[in-house]
Write an enzyme that holds these catalytic residues in place. Structure first.
Site: not given
Length: 240
Positions: A149, A136
């Site tokens: 995250y 990501s």
């Protein structure tokens, strides 16, 4: 015919990756956790185009189910050449408000599960294989609310870099892709106004599509990418 395992392959980026690899001639094992119908649709699409595919259920955070996934791939097609670790979950909140359960859940799926997949791939892939982890852009943008995250994804990227060196003598490449905002079900749930706002912040003027990421994964899984390993490729339309 190369054999590819794609985790989280029933929808979104994983679905696009499975179809892209099938288009290049790979037999594809489509892993899913709960959405059997969606995984079956991916398999049907590949088979109707003349390819070969099977779907295999499995929770990537469970070591036994990961072993079953790889066993099933070998039983179906005789060996494994490509592994794409795409399965993951997202949750955003300020660090001050994050709970212990948030931490455990994010690291179980985004970090431990990546470790389990990479470990199994390291022991199963044929020489000359390809491993690609869908990470990501949160690992490099440091946006408020993304702490847990991003941390889980960043830890997984370190596994990629080390494994790349460990598997290099076998000509197995290990790389990660860092998507920016991509038009997926999760983004759609946030609403059109949110999507338009995000798109306006991207230099190329639009959101990414699952196919944009799948094409990059397909390249990294190809022979043409044989001299790239240990890399983290941004895929964001210039956002980072």
């Amino acid at each position: 015919m190369p054999v590819a395992v794609v985790t989280g392959g029933s929808r979104g980026i994983g679905r696009a990756v499975a179809l892209r690899l099938a288009d290049t001639g790979a037999a594809v094992v489509v892993n899913y956790r709960t959405d059997r119908a969606a995984a079956g649709e991916v398999v049907t699409t590949i088979e109707e185009a003349g390819g070969r595919a099977v779907s295999v259920a499995g929770d990537v955070a469970d070591p036994g189910q990961i072993r079953h996934l790889f066993d099933a791939a070998e039983a179906a097609f005789g060996g494994i050449d490509i592994v794409v670790n795409n399965a993951g979950i997202a949750h955003f909140s300020p660090i001050a408000e994050a709970t212990d359960d948030d931490f455990d859940r994010l690291f179980a799926v985004n970090t431990k599960a990546t470790f389990l997949v990479l470990r199994e791939a390291a022991n199963r892939l044929r020489d000359g294989g390809r491993i690609v982890v869908v990470s990501s852009g949160a690992t490099v943008t440091h946006r408020p609310g993304s702490g847990l995250y991003a941390a889980g994804k960043a830890a997984a990227e370190q596994l990629v870099r080390v494994l790349a060196r460990e598997l290099a003598p076998r000509a197995i490449t290990v790389n990660s892709v860092l998507p920016g905002p991509v038009r997926t079900d999760a983004l759609a749930a946030a609403g059109l106004a949110q999507a338009d706002r995000i798109a306006a912040s991207i230099p190329m003027g639009r959101l990414g599509e699952p196919g944009d990421i799948a094409d990059i994964v397909g390249f990294l899984a190809s022979e043409e990418a044989r001299w790239i390993t240990g890399a983290a490729l941004p895929a964001s339309g210039g956002a980072f």
